[in-house]
Design a protein around this motif. Sequence first.
Motif, mmCIF file in Angstrom:
data_model
loop_
_atom_site.group_PDB
_atom_site.id
_atom_site.type_symbol
_atom_site.label_atom_id
_atom_site.label_comp_id
_atom_site.label_asym_id
_atom_site.label_seq_id
_atom_site.Cartn_x
_atom_site.Cartn_y
_atom_site.Cartn_z
ATOM 1 N N PHE A 65 0.825 -1.204 0.000
ATOM 2 C CA PHE A 65 0.000 0.000 0.000
ATOM 3 C C PHE A 65 0.857 1.251 0.000
ATOM 4 C CE2 PHE A 65 -3.717 -2.168 2.369
ATOM 5 C CZ PHE A 65 -4.473 -2.266 1.207
ATOM 6 N N GLY A 66 0.292 2.337 -0.525
ATOM 7 C CA GLY A 66 0.833 3.649 -0.252
ATOM 8 C C GLY A 66 0.266 4.088 1.092
ATOM 9 N N GLY A 67 0.784 5.163 1.651
ATOM 10 C CA GLY A 67 0.289 5.627 2.945
ATOM 11 C C GLY A 67 -1.207 5.901 2.932
ATOM 12 N N PHE A 68 -1.696 6.518 1.857
ATOM 13 C CA PHE A 68 -3.117 6.864 1.776
ATOM 14 C C PHE A 68 -3.986 5.622 1.622
ATOM 15 C CE2 PHE A 68 -6.565 9.235 -0.842
ATOM 16 C CZ PHE A 68 -7.363 9.338 0.277
ATOM 17 N N THR A 69 -3.562 4.665 0.774
ATOM 18 C CA THR A 69 -4.367 3.457 0.626
ATOM 19 C C THR A 69 -4.371 2.648 1.916
ATOM 20 O OG1 THR A 69 -2.475 2.712 -0.703
ATOM 21 C CG2 THR A 69 -4.575 2.982 -1.836
ATOM 22 N N PHE A 70 -3.268 2.689 2.691
ATOM 23 C CA PHE A 70 -3.285 2.037 4.000
ATOM 24 C C PHE A 70 -4.328 2.700 4.901
ATOM 25 C CE2 PHE A 70 -2.081 2.481 8.458
ATOM 26 C CZ PHE A 70 -2.307 1.165 8.863
ATOM 27 N N VAL A 71 -4.339 4.028 4.907
ATOM 28 C CA VAL A 71 -5.317 4.761 5.727
ATOM 29 C C VAL A 71 -6.746 4.417 5.285
ATOM 30 C CG1 VAL A 71 -6.234 7.078 6.196
ATOM 31 C CG2 VAL A 71 -3.773 6.641 6.385
ATOM 32 N N GLN A 72 -6.961 4.304 3.984
ATOM 33 C CA GLN A 72 -8.287 3.926 3.481
ATOM 34 C C GLN A 72 -8.662 2.513 3.931
ATOM 35 O OE1 GLN A 72 -7.418 4.699 -0.719
ATOM 36 N NE2 GLN A 72 -8.976 6.305 -0.741
ATOM 37 N N ALA A 73 -7.706 1.584 3.866
ATOM 38 C CA ALA A 73 -7.968 0.211 4.308
ATOM 39 C C ALA A 73 -8.243 0.165 5.805
ATOM 40 C CB ALA A 73 -6.779 -0.680 3.962
ATOM 41 N N LYS A 74 -7.524 0.963 6.547
ATOM 42 C CA LYS A 74 -7.741 1.038 7.993
ATOM 43 C C LYS A 74 -9.147 1.544 8.298
ATOM 44 C CE LYS A 74 -6.091 3.633 12.028
ATOM 45 N NZ LYS A 74 -5.225 4.755 12.447
ATOM 46 N N ALA A 75 -9.584 2.567 7.566
ATOM 47 C CA ALA A 75 -10.922 3.122 7.779
ATOM 48 C C ALA A 75 -11.995 2.128 7.341
ATOM 49 C CB ALA A 75 -11.072 4.429 7.008
#
Length: 281
Positions: free
Chosen positions: A83-93
């Motif tokens: 993941f990129g940082g943003f896609t990780f954040v999206q997956a976390k959400a």
Amino acid sequence: MKMLTRLVFVAVALCLAAFAHAQQVLRVSAIPDEAPTELQRKFKPLGSYLEQKLGMKVEFMPVTDYAASVEGLVNNKLDLVWFGGFTFVQAKARSNGRVIPLVQREEDEKFKSVFISGDKAITRLEDLKGKTFSFGSESSTSGHLMPRHFLLGAGVNPDADLKRVAFSGAHDATVAAVAGGKVDAGVLNISVWEKLQAQGKTGSLRVFHTTPGYYDYNWTVRADMDPALRKKISDAFLALNPADPQGREILELQRATRFIPTRAENYDSIEKAARHAGLLK
């Protein structure tokens, strides 16, 4: 009755065997921030290495876009995702916090984006006003979210101040768009830029602005993964050594000096930037 019992037993045994076999495959993917052929090329030696270390089959499963990588992990169709940082954040959400970032490249502690152009009149971010411009993917950390964050910080609103904004879909595609005159300028991650530059694929384009550093890419798994397997995966990445021929090949393809442990808290600033930009609800 005995025959029926035996048939039921056989059916159950076959189901359990099929499930066990399915569990022996680690399904891996990555955000499509480069051409599919490049992603496959980069992963092949890593996949073979992980099979050796984990004692199980490792299968790379390409996805069509960034959102598909998030949905694949959250919906149990993928086990390990780059993941990129943003896609990780999206997956976390999307998963209500049920994903765990394992490792990142040492370079990802202070990752950067570069703004590029072939127009000599563009020398700073403010010069982009009234120009045409390309981000990468809308869900890209280094190709959209953080560049947008830094543009806003420089007093440039991409939606109001630029003549036209496009999304190329990938970092190498952004370079092609700028080089081909489709847009006046663009932004991409510094790692891909340096690779393309070394390959002589950047022509007369130049970097006119480099962002401050921020946390970016990582390898992430679901929180429900067997802790023993999770540790094996993490240990395999951390054991990659540039002094070893196999390790050197993998690290070079991944454009990494080495892999280091990471944690969800490292991406809090990415989450704040995404919410501030209205890209994460």
